[in-house]
Design a protein around this motif. Structure first.
Motif, PDB file in Angstrom:
ATOM      1  N   SER A  37     -69.634  80.808 102.053  1.00 51.92           N
ATOM      2  CA  SER A  37     -68.464  81.504 101.504  1.00 51.92           C
ATOM      3  C   SER A  37     -67.173  80.890 102.023  1.00 51.92           C
ATOM      4  CB  SER A  37     -68.525  82.993 101.861  1.00 51.92           C
ATOM      5  OG  SER A  37     -69.638  83.610 101.251  1.00 51.92           O
ATOM      6  N   GLN A  38     -67.168  80.499 103.303  1.00 55.14           N
ATOM      7  CA  GLN A  38     -65.987  79.850 103.878  1.00 55.14           C
ATOM      8  C   GLN A  38     -65.740  78.488 103.232  1.00 55.14           C
ATOM      9  OE1 GLN A  38     -66.607  79.764 108.127  1.00 55.14           O
ATOM     10  NE2 GLN A  38     -66.764  81.997 108.261  1.00 55.14           N
ATOM     11  N   ILE A  39     -66.810  77.741 102.986  1.00 55.73           N
ATOM     12  CA  ILE A  39     -66.661  76.437 102.333  1.00 55.73           C
ATOM     13  C   ILE A  39     -66.149  76.620 100.902  1.00 55.73           C
ATOM     14  CG2 ILE A  39     -67.841  74.332 101.575  1.00 55.73           C
ATOM     15  CD1 ILE A  39     -69.843  74.756 103.856  1.00 55.73           C
ATOM     16  N   PHE A  40     -66.654  77.658 100.221  1.00 61.04           N
ATOM     17  CA  PHE A  40     -66.205  77.877  98.849  1.00 61.04           C
ATOM     18  C   PHE A  40     -64.712  78.226  98.801  1.00 61.04           C
ATOM     19  CE2 PHE A  40     -65.839  80.277  94.806  1.00 61.04           C
ATOM     20  CZ  PHE A  40     -66.195  79.238  93.962  1.00 61.04           C
ATOM     21  N   GLN A  41     -64.198  78.896  99.823  1.00 63.92           N
ATOM     22  CA  GLN A  41     -62.757  79.151  99.891  1.00 63.92           C
ATOM     23  C   GLN A  41     -61.993  77.822  99.918  1.00 63.92           C
ATOM     24  OE1 GLN A  41     -61.392  82.275  99.655  1.00 63.92           O
ATOM     25  NE2 GLN A  41     -63.512  82.883  99.337  1.00 63.92           N
ATOM     26  N   LYS A  42     -62.546  76.833 100.624  1.00 64.06           N
ATOM     27  CA  LYS A  42     -61.912  75.510 100.671  1.00 64.06           C
ATOM     28  C   LYS A  42     -61.988  74.828  99.307  1.00 64.06           C
ATOM     29  CE  LYS A  42     -62.934  74.714 105.579  1.00 64.06           C
ATOM     30  NZ  LYS A  42     -63.642  73.839 106.559  1.00 64.06           N
ATOM     31  N   ILE A  43     -63.115  75.010  98.607  1.00 67.27           N
ATOM     32  CA  ILE A  43     -63.248  74.445  97.256  1.00 67.27           C
ATOM     33  C   ILE A  43     -62.162  75.001  96.345  1.00 67.27           C
ATOM     34  CG2 ILE A  43     -64.690  74.451  95.179  1.00 67.27           C
ATOM     35  CD1 ILE A  43     -67.136  74.214  96.993  1.00 67.27           C
ATOM     36  N   MET A  44     -61.960  76.312  96.402  1.00 66.00           N
ATOM     37  CA  MET A  44     -60.971  76.945  95.526  1.00 66.00           C
ATOM     38  C   MET A  44     -59.551  76.488  95.833  1.00 66.00           C
ATOM     39  SD  MET A  44     -62.276  80.826  94.771  1.00 66.00           S
ATOM     40  CE  MET A  44     -62.146  81.400  96.454  1.00 66.00           C
ATOM     41  N   ALA A  45     -59.335  76.023  97.065  1.00 62.76           N
ATOM     42  CA  ALA A  45     -57.997  75.558  97.454  1.00 62.76           C
ATOM     43  C   ALA A  45     -57.756  74.085  97.115  1.00 62.76           C
ATOM     44  CB  ALA A  45     -57.791  75.776  98.955  1.00 62.76           C
ATOM     45  N   MET A  46     -58.798  73.375  96.669  1.00 61.92           N
ATOM     46  CA  MET A  46     -58.640  71.955  96.342  1.00 61.92           C
ATOM     47  C   MET A  46     -57.752  71.785  95.110  1.00 61.92           C
ATOM     48  SD  MET A  46     -62.444  70.255  96.787  1.00 61.92           S
ATOM     49  CE  MET A  46     -62.908  70.878  95.168  1.00 61.92           C
ATOM     50  N   PRO A  47     -56.882  70.780  95.082  1.00 61.48           N
ATOM     51  CA  PRO A  47     -56.072  70.544  93.881  1.00 61.48           C
ATOM     52  C   PRO A  47     -56.913  70.182  92.670  1.00 61.48           C
ATOM     53  CG  PRO A  47     -55.827  68.743  95.480  1.00 61.48           C
ATOM     54  CD  PRO A  47     -56.542  69.847  96.176  1.00 61.48           C
ATOM     55  N   GLU A  48     -58.078  69.579  92.895  1.00 62.27           N
ATOM     56  CA  GLU A  48     -58.951  69.186  91.780  1.00 62.27           C
ATOM     57  C   GLU A  48     -59.649  70.385  91.141  1.00 62.27           C
ATOM     58  OE1 GLU A  48     -58.646  65.841  94.706  1.00 62.27           O
ATOM     59  OE2 GLU A  48     -59.202  67.961  94.860  1.00 62.27           O
ATOM     60  N   TYR A  49     -59.797  71.474  91.894  1.00 63.21           N
ATOM     61  CA  TYR A  49     -60.547  72.631  91.411  1.00 63.21           C
ATOM     62  C   TYR A  49     -59.587  73.531  90.624  1.00 63.21           C
ATOM     63  CZ  TYR A  49     -64.229  76.171  91.338  1.00 63.21           C
ATOM     64  OH  TYR A  49     -65.193  77.075  90.926  1.00 63.21           O
ATOM     65  N   TYR A  50     -59.428  73.205  89.352  1.00 59.04           N
ATOM     66  CA  TYR A  50     -58.428  73.841  88.489  1.00 59.04           C
ATOM     67  C   TYR A  50     -58.757  75.286  88.128  1.00 59.04           C
ATOM     68  CZ  TYR A  50     -62.075  72.802  85.138  1.00 59.04           C
ATOM     69  OH  TYR A  50     -63.289  72.745  84.505  1.00 59.04           O
ATOM     70  N   LEU A  51     -60.021  75.692  88.255  1.00 52.60           N
ATOM     71  CA  LEU A  51     -60.458  76.986  87.737  1.00 52.60           C
ATOM     72  C   LEU A  51     -59.688  78.160  88.347  1.00 52.60           C
ATOM     73  CD1 LEU A  51     -63.179  75.014  87.903  1.00 52.60           C
ATOM     74  CD2 LEU A  51     -64.237  77.025  86.914  1.00 52.60           C
ATOM     75  N   THR A  52     -59.519  78.136  89.673  1.00 51.17           N
ATOM     76  CA  THR A  52     -58.862  79.252  90.348  1.00 51.17           C
ATOM     77  C   THR A  52     -57.427  79.407  89.887  1.00 51.17           C
ATOM     78  OG1 THR A  52     -60.264  78.908  92.286  1.00 51.17           O
ATOM     79  CG2 THR A  52     -58.286  80.250  92.584  1.00 51.17           C
ATOM     80  N   ASP A  53     -56.673  78.303  89.874  1.00 51.67           N
ATOM     81  CA  ASP A  53     -55.270  78.364  89.464  1.00 51.67           C
ATOM     82  C   ASP A  53     -55.127  78.762  88.000  1.00 51.67           C
ATOM     83  OD1 ASP A  53     -54.457  77.669  91.988  1.00 51.67           O
ATOM     84  OD2 ASP A  53     -54.118  75.551  91.519  1.00 51.67           O
ATOM     85  N   SER A  54     -56.037  78.276  87.162  1.00 56.28           N
ATOM     86  CA  SER A  54     -55.956  78.581  85.726  1.00 56.28           C
ATOM     87  C   SER A  54     -56.144  80.074  85.475  1.00 56.28           C
ATOM     88  CB  SER A  54     -57.015  77.788  84.957  1.00 56.28           C
ATOM     89  OG  SER A  54     -56.792  76.402  85.068  1.00 56.28           O
ATOM     90  N   GLU A  55     -57.152  80.657  86.105  1.00 55.51           N
ATOM     91  CA  GLU A  55     -57.394  82.089  85.890  1.00 55.51           C
ATOM     92  C   GLU A  55     -56.338  82.936  86.590  1.00 55.51           C
ATOM     93  OE1 GLU A  55     -61.206  84.910  85.310  1.00 55.51           O
ATOM     94  OE2 GLU A  55     -61.184  83.798  87.187  1.00 55.51           O
ATOM     95  N   PHE A  56     -55.877  82.490  87.750  1.00 52.40           N
ATOM     96  CA  PHE A  56     -54.811  83.219  88.448  1.00 52.40           C
ATOM     97  C   PHE A  56     -53.560  83.283  87.583  1.00 52.40           C
ATOM     98  CE2 PHE A  56     -51.302  83.665  91.476  1.00 52.40           C
ATOM     99  CZ  PHE A  56     -51.742  84.731  92.239  1.00 52.40           C
ATOM    100  N   GLU A  57     -53.274  82.185  86.898  1.00 53.77           N
ATOM    101  CA  GLU A  57     -52.115  82.168  85.992  1.00 53.77           C
ATOM    102  C   GLU A  57     -52.255  83.216  84.893  1.00 53.77           C
ATOM    103  OE1 GLU A  57     -50.805  79.648  82.227  1.00 53.77           O
ATOM    104  OE2 GLU A  57     -51.155  78.368  83.978  1.00 53.77           O
ATOM    105  N   ILE A  58     -53.437  83.286  84.301  1.00 50.14           N
ATOM    106  CA  ILE A  58     -53.669  84.260  83.225  1.00 50.14           C
ATOM    107  C   ILE A  58     -53.455  85.684  83.731  1.00 50.14           C
ATOM    108  CG2 ILE A  58     -55.408  85.250  81.673  1.00 50.14           C
ATOM    109  CD1 ILE A  58     -56.707  82.430  81.609  1.00 50.14           C
ATOM    110  N   LEU A  59     -54.083  86.014  84.848  1.00 54.93           N
ATOM    111  CA  LEU A  59     -54.015  87.380  85.364  1.00 54.93           C
ATOM    112  C   LEU A  59     -52.640  87.722  85.911  1.00 54.93           C
ATOM    113  CD1 LEU A  59     -57.486  87.537  87.178  1.00 54.93           C
ATOM    114  CD2 LEU A  59     -56.905  88.245  84.849  1.00 54.93           C
TER     115      LEU A  59
END
Length: 311
Positions: A31-53
Motif C-alpha cells: 500500500s505504501q509503494i502504491f502511494q508512490k506509484i500514484m505520485a509519479m508524474p507518469e501515472y496519469y490516472l490519479t490526477d485525471s480522476e482527481f480533476e474530474i471530482l
C-alpha cells in the motif's frame, strides 16, 4: 484470510501458466509503494480522476437528481484521497449525505477515518469493514444511494468477471440509486506503457513485494534477485499485463504449504491485468449490466471517465 491466501498462492503457482492475484499486492508495504506509484508524474490516472471530482462536482450532483438526504457508499475506499475532494465539494453545495466507506481492510478504513476526521470533521461517516454486497444488501429502501467504484478498479477484472461484478452491484441497488464508476480510456500506447512500466522502478518494486509478502506470511524462500519484472500493453485489446520473470531454473519451497514449486528459465508469473476501455465498451458494459448511462464525466485530456449509471 491467511488460509485463502495460501489456497490462492498454491492454485496460482501450480497452474500453467502461473499466476498470482493482484488483490494480494496491498499489504502494508504494498500500500505504501502504491502511494508512490500514484505520485509519479507518469501515472496519469490519479490526477485525471482527481480533476474530474474536483472540477465537476456540481455537474455530478445535478445529474444525481437526489432530493433530501442520501448515502454515498464507496466500494474499496482505500485512502480516500480523491473521494475526500468530492465530499468537500458536495458539502459546499449544501448536500446532505452520509459517507459509507467499505473496505476489506480494517487498517485502510482506520487510516481513512483519521484523514476524514481532520479534513471534514462534521461529515457523517458510517464505515463498514467486510464484503461489498453484504453492506449493499442492508441499505434502507427509503434513502437513495450513490455507489462509488473509482480508480479504474474495474479494469483489474477479466471481462466475464467484470460483467458479473457489475450485474451483482445492479442486483443490490434500488430503483433511485446511482453508480459512479471509473474507467481508464484507451489512448497513446506510450502514455499507458510509461504509467505501468515506469523508469523509477516503483512499479517493479510493487510487483516484487508480492514475493516478499509470500516469504513473510507463508514462509517461502523466494530469492527476489532471481526474478525480474515485465510489463506489456496491447493497444489492440486495451490490456496491460504485468508479470514476474524467473531468471533461472529454480525451485521455491513454501513452508506453510509444505510444497515446492519449480520455475523454468524465463518462466512468467502473471500478476496483474489493467484493462483500458473504449467508449463503446463502456456503453456495452452498462447495457449488459441492466444500467442506464446517465452521463460520462471526462478530464480535460480525455484520458479518464467517471461514468454515472442509473438503475
Amino acid at each position: 484470510m491467511i488460509e485463502q491466501f495460501k489456497k490462492d498462492v498454491d492454485t496460482g503457482l501450480s497452474a500453467q501458466p502461473k499466476h498470482l492475484s493482484s488483490k494480494y499486492f496491498y499489504d502494508d508495504i504494498g500500500s505504501q509503494i502504491f502511494q508512490k506509484i500514484m505520485a509519479m508524474p507518469e501515472y496519469y490516472l490519479t490526477d485525471s480522476e482527481f480533476e474530474i471530482l474536483s472540477l465537476q462536482a456540481k455537474q455530478i450532483a445535478e445529474k444525481l437528481n437526489f432530493y433530501g438526504t442520501f448515502n454515498i457508499i464507496e466500494l474499496g475506499a482505500g485512502d480516500g484521497y480523491k473521494t475526500i475532494k468530492l465530499l468537500k465539494n458536495f458539502i459546499e453545495l449544501g448536500l446532505e449525505f452520509t459517507y459509507i466507506p467499505v473496505d476489506i481492510s480494517k487498517k485502510a478504513i482506520d487510516i481513512l477515518l483519521e484523514k476524514v476526521a481532520k479534513e471534514i470533521p462534521d461529515l457523517k461517516v458510517k464505515p463498514f469493514v467486510g464484503d461489498y454486497f453484504k453492506l449493499l444488501s442492508t441499505m434502507p429502501n427509503d434513502i437513495p444511494s450513490l455507489v462509488l467504484f473509482l480508480g479504474s478498479n474495474i479494469g483489474n477484472f477479466k471481462k466475464d468477471d467484470a460483467q458479473y461484478f457489475l450485474k451483482s452491484i445492479q442486483n443490490h441497488l434500488k430503483p433511485n440509486d446511482k453508480l459512479l464508476i471509473g474507467f481508464d480510456l484507451q489512448k497513446n500506447p506510450i502514455t499507458i506503457k510509461n504509467a505501468y512500466d515506469d523508469p523509477h522502478g516503483i512499479t517493479k518494486a510493487f510487483n516484487m513485494n508480492l514475493l516478499h509478502r509470500i516469504n513473510n506470511e507463508l514462509g517461502a524462500d523466494f530469492r527476489l534477485d532471481k526474478f525480474d519484472f515485465y510489463c506489456h500493453y496491447n493497444p489492440v485489446n486495451g490490456e496491460v499485463r504485468s508479470y514476474l520473470v524467473s531468471l533461472k531454473q529454480q525451485d521455491v519451497y513454501i513452508k506453510s504449504l509444505d510444497k515446492s514449486y519449480s520455475f523454468d528459465y524465463n518462466e512468467l508469473i502473471w500478476t496483474e491485468l489493467s484493462k483500458k476501455y473504449s467508449f463503446t465498451e463502456i456503453e456495452s458494459f452498462c447495457t449488459a449490466s441492466k444500467f442506464k448511462l446517465t452521463h460520462n464525466f471526462l478530464d480535460c485530456k480525455h484520458y479518464f471517465i467517471d461514468s454515472l449509471w442509473s438503475v
